[in-house]
Scaffold this motif. Structure first.
Motif, PDB file in Angstrom:
ATOM      1  N   HIS A 170      82.616  62.906 -11.727  1.00 41.59           N
ATOM      2  CA  HIS A 170      84.030  62.559 -11.555  1.00 41.59           C
ATOM      3  C   HIS A 170      84.623  62.226 -12.934  1.00 41.59           C
ATOM      4  CE1 HIS A 170      87.652  60.811  -9.962  1.00 41.59           C
ATOM      5  NE2 HIS A 170      87.322  59.590 -10.320  1.00 41.59           N
ATOM      6  N   ARG A 213      76.278  47.777   2.329  1.00 45.27           N
ATOM      7  CA  ARG A 213      75.607  48.882   3.008  1.00 45.27           C
ATOM      8  C   ARG A 213      74.550  49.507   2.090  1.00 45.27           C
ATOM      9  NH1 ARG A 213      77.242  54.243   2.521  1.00 45.27           N
ATOM     10  NH2 ARG A 213      76.454  55.636   4.149  1.00 45.27           N
ATOM     11  N   ASP A 247      79.839  59.253   3.093  1.00 43.38           N
ATOM     12  CA  ASP A 247      79.941  59.301   4.559  1.00 43.38           C
ATOM     13  C   ASP A 247      80.535  58.030   5.171  1.00 43.38           C
ATOM     14  OD1 ASP A 247      77.776  57.829   3.746  1.00 43.38           O
ATOM     15  OD2 ASP A 247      76.481  58.429   5.394  1.00 43.38           O
ATOM     16  N   VAL A 248      81.087  57.164   4.337  1.00 43.05           N
ATOM     17  CA  VAL A 248      81.688  55.934   4.878  1.00 43.05           C
ATOM     18  C   VAL A 248      83.012  56.283   5.566  1.00 43.05           C
ATOM     19  CG1 VAL A 248      82.610  53.659   4.302  1.00 43.05           C
ATOM     20  CG2 VAL A 248      80.620  54.556   3.080  1.00 43.05           C
ATOM     21  N   TYR A 307      86.633  40.445  -7.544  1.00 41.84           N
ATOM     22  CA  TYR A 307      85.559  39.545  -7.091  1.00 41.84           C
ATOM     23  C   TYR A 307      85.870  38.059  -7.312  1.00 41.84           C
ATOM     24  CZ  TYR A 307      82.565  43.795  -7.189  1.00 41.84           C
ATOM     25  OH  TYR A 307      82.009  45.032  -6.991  1.00 41.84           O
ATOM     26  N   MET A 341      80.362  58.964  -5.308  1.00 44.18           N
ATOM     27  CA  MET A 341      79.002  59.469  -5.496  1.00 44.18           C
ATOM     28  C   MET A 341      78.417  59.780  -4.120  1.00 44.18           C
ATOM     29  SD  MET A 341      77.423  57.410  -8.758  1.00 44.18           S
ATOM     30  CE  MET A 341      77.347  55.814  -7.965  1.00 44.18           C
ATOM     31  N   PRO A 359      75.870  59.079  -2.134  1.00 45.57           N
ATOM     32  CA  PRO A 359      75.458  58.131  -1.085  1.00 45.57           C
ATOM     33  C   PRO A 359      76.621  57.346  -0.466  1.00 45.57           C
ATOM     34  CG  PRO A 359      74.130  57.848  -3.087  1.00 45.57           C
ATOM     35  CD  PRO A 359      75.261  58.758  -3.438  1.00 45.57           C
ATOM     36  N   PHE A 360      77.816  57.443  -1.060  1.00 44.15           N
ATOM     37  CA  PHE A 360      78.971  56.699  -0.540  1.00 44.15           C
ATOM     38  C   PHE A 360      79.920  57.586   0.268  1.00 44.15           C
ATOM     39  CE2 PHE A 360      77.602  54.393  -4.353  1.00 44.15           C
ATOM     40  CZ  PHE A 360      77.606  53.080  -3.921  1.00 44.15           C
ATOM     41  N   ILE A 381      85.400  62.470  -4.798  1.00 45.46           N
ATOM     42  CA  ILE A 381      85.354  61.532  -5.922  1.00 45.46           C
ATOM     43  C   ILE A 381      84.130  60.613  -5.883  1.00 45.46           C
ATOM     44  CG2 ILE A 381      86.546  59.564  -6.976  1.00 45.46           C
ATOM     45  CD1 ILE A 381      89.209  60.896  -5.965  1.00 45.46           C
ATOM     46  N   MET A 406      83.928  52.699 -10.878  1.00 47.47           N
ATOM     47  CA  MET A 406      85.332  52.529 -10.495  1.00 47.47           C
ATOM     48  C   MET A 406      86.143  53.348 -11.490  1.00 47.47           C
ATOM     49  SD  MET A 406      86.402  48.656 -11.656  1.00 47.47           S
ATOM     50  CE  MET A 406      86.131  48.100 -13.359  1.00 47.47           C
ATOM     51  N   SER A 465      80.490  48.568  -1.340  1.00 45.42           N
ATOM     52  CA  SER A 465      79.601  49.261  -0.402  1.00 45.42           C
ATOM     53  C   SER A 465      79.802  48.848   1.064  1.00 45.42           C
ATOM     54  CB  SER A 465      78.131  49.095  -0.797  1.00 45.42           C
ATOM     55  OG  SER A 465      77.336  50.059  -0.118  1.00 45.42           O
ATOM     56  N   SER A 484      86.744  53.975  -5.437  1.00 46.59           N
ATOM     57  CA  SER A 484      86.312  52.859  -6.293  1.00 46.59           C
ATOM     58  C   SER A 484      85.856  51.686  -5.440  1.00 46.59           C
ATOM     59  CB  SER A 484      87.460  52.402  -7.204  1.00 46.59           C
ATOM     60  OG  SER A 484      87.665  53.314  -8.253  1.00 46.59           O
ATOM     61  N   LEU A 485      86.587  51.381  -4.390  1.00 40.77           N
ATOM     62  CA  LEU A 485      86.234  50.238  -3.533  1.00 40.77           C
ATOM     63  C   LEU A 485      84.891  50.455  -2.843  1.00 40.77           C
ATOM     64  CD1 LEU A 485      89.760  49.492  -2.032  1.00 40.77           C
ATOM     65  CD2 LEU A 485      88.598  48.310  -3.907  1.00 40.77           C
ATOM     66  N   ASP A 515      80.532  49.348   5.261  1.00 40.28           N
ATOM     67  CA  ASP A 515      80.191  50.288   6.334  1.00 40.28           C
ATOM     68  C   ASP A 515      81.416  51.074   6.785  1.00 40.28           C
ATOM     69  OD1 ASP A 515      77.415  49.508   6.793  1.00 40.28           O
ATOM     70  OD2 ASP A 515      78.264  47.589   7.433  1.00 40.28           O
ATOM     71  N   GLY A 569      78.342  46.807  -5.926  1.00 40.08           N
ATOM     72  CA  GLY A 569      78.332  46.519  -7.359  1.00 40.08           C
ATOM     73  C   GLY A 569      78.106  47.722  -8.257  1.00 40.08           C
ATOM     74  N   HIS A 570      78.427  48.922  -7.782  1.00 37.51           N
ATOM     75  CA  HIS A 570      78.353  50.098  -8.669  1.00 37.51           C
ATOM     76  C   HIS A 570      79.613  50.129  -9.544  1.00 37.51           C
ATOM     77  CE1 HIS A 570      74.788  51.419  -6.584  1.00 37.51           C
ATOM     78  NE2 HIS A 570      74.642  52.363  -7.489  1.00 37.51           N
ATOM     79  N   HIS A 600      82.356  52.085  -4.139  1.00 39.30           N
ATOM     80  CA  HIS A 600      81.345  51.807  -5.164  1.00 39.30           C
ATOM     81  C   HIS A 600      81.208  50.309  -5.434  1.00 39.30           C
ATOM     82  CE1 HIS A 600      82.299  56.080  -6.711  1.00 39.30           C
ATOM     83  NE2 HIS A 600      81.179  56.116  -6.028  1.00 39.30           N
ATOM     84  N   LEU A 601      82.312  49.601  -5.390  1.00 39.98           N
ATOM     85  CA  LEU A 601      82.313  48.181  -5.764  1.00 39.98           C
ATOM     86  C   LEU A 601      81.750  47.275  -4.680  1.00 39.98           C
ATOM     87  CD1 LEU A 601      85.774  48.373  -7.475  1.00 39.98           C
ATOM     88  CD2 LEU A 601      83.704  47.572  -8.627  1.00 39.98           C
TER      89      LEU A 601
END
Lengths: 315, 315
Positions: A175, A152, B285-286, A249, B280, B282-283, B278, A162, B250, B244-245, B252, A157-158, B247-248
């Protein structure tokens, strides 16, 4: 003459530009300071200048632009780059396109470097790769089943954010306990300075706030006990995070880049030992390698991205 | 009659089998106990029996077989299933194929359920989904850019074994601080029993070792302070891991299944609050949603896998 691409890496300190061939060769390179506090328009002007300068009279198909996240790579927008003033909901790709007249593909810097290592570096020919850049922060990019993960808004990959330790160190993101807050170069140096202040017997005590990361590694190599502890702790934290990434991954290889990878000779064996201990048995034999392209991973990857999007065979 | 697939989910306790239509409809279902201690040959015989029984005279194209990891899905091998005796480097897909005469596609149970929710459930029509099953353990599966992540040996998505707390609780895998060790149903119940033993004033004190997870949620709904603390802590740990997931991978949407998702009404809002705090910006609103197919996610996903591999349009 075969067409070339321009790869550009925009960082908080430097803008680096290169002319990149279809086989990943970096033909020409330059670096200029980022006018990080002057506003987005100045940064765009500097990017366009750098692009023109490396391109010269070469036939150029377009620009691959690597920039720090979080950004919306799909829409070409810098969402909230903490290190560059004005990069907030800023249409970076469109502005660089307007300033250069060339098509522009924007990509997160971690993903761009992952593409570089996958296409031309330590992961060449493999279907699955995790690239981790360990520098002032921690970022990365991931290839699974021969596919570059974007997700999305292109925000997959941020890796640096984590959580590896609930309630741990405060991260720049606000955080506590992020991988970046425990294992980045910044975290390493902060820990070194904190512990050195209280350890009068160590070679690290004298430099005080001037203590550098390289000095810690040099002291460890010379047998200083505190420096050895610090290097061991850094390797342990990297191994802990890398083991999680293997589980998440399942790569064929994990590639480490960024400034900290200059110390891979000292860190690598310790990281591998930690991974072997922490990861579940089927994941333990995955190689942990330093980036093969050094600091060209991102430029080569950005160039590859431009070829993919705008090159002769692009659809 | 349109061709159908057999979806089978092999667990440590039950073998479940279903006849699955191409649109994901589960037409017939049965469950038999897993002869988990009797050896792999007995398990295979029971799987074949269940397959024949649900198939009846229906036209069947093949079997999608969902089993606990770690397994080498590419080669159809159970590598080291802790809950089933004999499932060590065991060629499960080939053995089931020999016993049934049908082609067999083996898949990690988390990935199979992710496919079910993606094709027919809470993630239908979306390009990016993370599915997390929270049960005795924690597993999952991930779809990024319309692609089911498999990775090396098909082992991507071992979500339960990312470290969320260095030096934390001991996990079944032998490492400390895994997500599973802090947020699974097993971890929740262990914490509840431990704390209830010392809290004479709580409704949770009396049942002792007989205390159930459902009883904790019931007591929390009735206002018991300890139970409320336990539910809040569970939601916090799930939110920490889910952030964490995001971020890792992304996604929807993040979909939660497994036994613990029966308590989604109580957990969901608290999990969302933790993620909003927790993750960031941009993440944030998931959506975090419960599995739409309930305990059919894995069966429907296994069926979809069989259609993909062996159906009319398969290559």
């Amino acid at each position: 003459m075969a067409p070339l691409a321009i790869g550009i890496d925009v960082g908080g300190t430097q803008i680096r530009a290169a002319l990149v061939a279809a086989d990943g060769a970096v033909l020409d390179r330059l670096a200029v300071p980022t006018p990080a506090t002057e506003g987005a328009a100045f940064v765009v002007a500097r990017i366009a200048e750098a692009a023109r300068s490396v391109a010269g009279d070469a036939p150029v198909i377009g620009i691959g632009l690597s920039a720090p996240g979080p950004l919306d790579a799909e829409r070409g927008i810098a969402l909230a780059t903490p290190t560059i003033a004005g990069f907030v909901d800023f249409p970076l790709a469109a502005e660089v396109r307007a300033a250069t007249g060339l098509p522009v593909a924007l990509e997160n810097d971690g993903i761009a470097a992952a593409i570089g290592e996958w296409r031309f570096g330590a992961g060449r020919g493999l279907a699955n790769l995790v690239y981790v850049t360990v520098s002032t922060g921690i970022g990365g990019g991931v290839v699974v089943d021969d596919h570059v993960l974007r997700g999305r808004k292109g925000m997959a990959g941020h890796i640096g954010h984590m959580t590896v330790m609930r309630g741990g160190e405060l991260c720049a993101c606000g955080h506590h306990g992020c991988f970046e807050a425990h294992a980045s170069g910044t975290a390493f140096l902060a820990r070194a300075r904190r512990l050195a202040a209280g350890r009068a017997g160590s070679a690290l005590h004298a430099p005080g706030p001037a203590l550098s990361g390289a000095a810690v590694f040099a002291a460890a190599a010379a047998g200083d006990a505190l420096a050895e502890e610090l290097v061991a702790e850094e390797a342990e934290m990297l191994g802990l995070g890398f083991a999680s990434l293997l589980h998440l991954y399942s790569p064929d290889v994990l590639v480490m880049g960024g400034g900290m990878s200059a110390q891979f000779a000292a860190l690598g064996p310790r990281i591998e030992a930690a991974v072997r201990r922490i990861a579940m048995p089927p994941f333990r034999d995955v190689p942990i390698l330093p980036a093969a392209l050094g600091d060209n991973s991102g430029l080569a990857g950005a160039g590859a991205l431009a070829f993919e999007r705008f090159g002769p065979g692009a659809g």
